[in-house]
Design a protein around this motif. Structure first.
Motif, short mmCIF file in Angstrom:
data_model
loop_
_atom_site.label_atom_id
_atom_site.label_comp_id
_atom_site.label_asym_id
_atom_site.label_seq_id
_atom_site.Cartn_x
_atom_site.Cartn_y
_atom_site.Cartn_z
N UNK A 26 0.82 -1.21 0.00
CA UNK A 26 0.00 0.00 0.00
C UNK A 26 0.85 1.26 0.00
N UNK A 27 1.95 1.24 0.78
CA UNK A 27 2.82 2.42 0.85
C UNK A 27 3.43 2.71 -0.52
N UNK A 28 3.81 1.66 -1.22
CA UNK A 28 4.41 1.84 -2.55
C UNK A 28 3.40 2.43 -3.54
N UNK A 29 2.20 1.86 -3.59
CA UNK A 29 1.19 2.34 -4.54
C UNK A 29 0.81 3.79 -4.24
N UNK A 30 0.65 4.12 -2.97
CA UNK A 30 0.30 5.49 -2.59
C UNK A 30 1.44 6.44 -2.91
N UNK A 31 2.69 5.96 -2.71
CA UNK A 31 3.85 6.80 -2.97
C UNK A 31 4.08 7.06 -4.45
N UNK A 61 1.61 6.69 -7.04
CA UNK A 61 0.47 7.24 -7.78
C UNK A 61 -0.25 8.38 -7.06
N UNK A 62 0.02 8.56 -5.78
CA UNK A 62 -0.57 9.67 -5.06
C UNK A 62 -2.00 9.43 -4.66
N UNK A 63 -2.56 10.41 -3.96
CA UNK A 63 -3.90 10.29 -3.38
C UNK A 63 -4.99 10.09 -4.42
N UNK A 64 -4.96 10.85 -5.50
CA UNK A 64 -6.05 10.82 -6.48
C UNK A 64 -6.10 9.52 -7.28
N UNK A 65 -4.91 8.94 -7.56
CA UNK A 65 -4.85 7.75 -8.40
C UNK A 65 -4.80 6.47 -7.59
N UNK A 66 -4.67 6.56 -6.27
CA UNK A 66 -4.44 5.38 -5.44
C UNK A 66 -5.54 4.34 -5.59
N UNK A 67 -6.79 4.76 -5.48
CA UNK A 67 -7.90 3.81 -5.53
C UNK A 67 -7.93 3.03 -6.83
N UNK A 91 9.27 5.58 -6.53
CA UNK A 91 8.29 6.47 -5.92
C UNK A 91 8.60 7.92 -6.25
N UNK A 92 7.55 8.72 -6.36
CA UNK A 92 7.72 10.13 -6.67
C UNK A 92 8.24 10.89 -5.45
N UNK A 93 9.09 11.86 -5.70
CA UNK A 93 9.58 12.69 -4.61
C UNK A 93 8.47 13.65 -4.19
N UNK A 129 6.41 4.92 6.43
CA UNK A 129 5.08 4.64 5.88
C UNK A 129 4.72 3.16 5.96
N UNK A 130 5.57 2.31 5.39
CA UNK A 130 5.27 0.88 5.34
C UNK A 130 5.19 0.28 6.74
N UNK A 131 6.07 0.76 7.63
CA UNK A 131 6.08 0.25 9.01
C UNK A 131 4.76 0.56 9.70
N UNK A 132 4.30 1.81 9.55
CA UNK A 132 3.06 2.22 10.20
C UNK A 132 1.86 1.43 9.64
#
Length: 296
Positions: free
Chosen positions: A26-31, A33-39, A93-95, A240-243
């Protein structure tokens, strides 16, 4: 070779692997593609996994008939190794804009003080219980309506195909309507669980069996986005991934409580378990979560 300690060790390692994998995934996908594209992206990625499951289930009989158990084990190892090789080609992942990072203890202190964390874990436990009921009680329900338990394999393949609709549904969800989707999907799921417990006709039961997993998936993926949004808001990018893995492990606590409750109810029958869970979801998801989910 048959060994109970070895089996227990394998199960423990597999469970630990799933916990850490869920956070990293999940951390990778969110990192990336970001909030808008995550789903949309996460459901699309899940569909690849579902397709792999469908193919492996269909090919299982061929591999077992031709190569036996050794062939199945070797094919599992080979597919895992191929997945490892493919991982080296994943997009970086995007900076993100610079912001003050909190230490891991500070992150956990912030989370433990957050009411949203506890609400999310409770919701997660409800959705996990729904899938557990589906996995463990479908066979009982089949036999209760007079159908052969051998139909379970076609039903599993059938609802896996239906789950591929996830990505199409996710395309319609955005930051403006996700709370509505979350509430409505939770209510539909609760109605489906209650109806599944009440119905006794073979055809309606089979139809519900095919769509219930999809009804669980929709609020589950939205909840995953809420979890990522919360972590993003407290400045936990480095951990992120740890949490997220801790989210997964923490969610096991209410799950244990719900399992104890369901075991107490199981004596009254499978129907009571589904009805009780449906009522719980109808109350928790729309009422509590919509008031407490993190807002940007």
């Amino acid at each position: 070779m048959k060994s109970l300690p070895l089996f227990v060790l394998e199960a423990a390692l597999e469970g630990l692997s799933n916990v850490f994998y869920s956070g990293t995934y999940d951390a990778y996908l969110y990192g990336v593609y970001g909030e808008e594209e995550y789903l949309r992206r996460s459901t699309l990625a899940n569909n690849f996994g579902t397709t792999g499951f469908i193919l492996s289930t269909l090919l299982y009989y061929v591999f077992y008939a031709v190569f036996g158990m050794v062939g199945l084990l070797v094919s599992t190892v080979v597919s895992g190794f191929l997945a490892l090789l493919c991982s080296f080609g994943l997009e970086k992942e995007k900076s993100k804009p610079e912001k003050q990072e909190k230490s891991l203890p500070e992150v956990f202190r912030s989370l433990l003080k957050s009411r949203e964390l506890w609400v999310m874990m409770l919701v997660s436990a409800c959705l996990t219980m729904a899938m557990l009921f589906i996995n463990f009680f479908y066979v009982d329900k089949l036999m209760a309506v007079g159908l052969d338990e051998k139909l379970m394999t076609p039903i599993i393949l059938g609802y896996s195909v239906v789950e591929l609709l996830n990505a199409r549904i996710a395309k319609r969800i955005n930051s403006k309507n996700q709370k509505i989707f979350f509430a409505v999907s939770g209510l539909i799921l609760s109605f489906g669980l209650i109806l599944f417990g009440v119905l006794s006709g073979a055809m309606p039961v089979v139809i519900l069996m095919l769509i219930l997993p999809l009804l669980v998936d929709i609020p589950s993926v939205i909840l995953s986005k809420y979890e990522n949004d919360l972590i993003d808001s407290i400045g936990a990018e480095e951990n992120w991934a740890t949490v997220l893995s801790v989210f997964s492990m923490g969610g096991s606590l209410p799950e244990i409580a719900m399992l104890l409750i369901s075991s107490a109810l199981s004596g009254a029958g499978t129907a009571v378990c589904f009805i009780a869970l449906g009522i719980a979801i109808a109350f928790i998801l729309p009422t509590f979560c919509l008031d407490n989910m993190h807002k940007k």
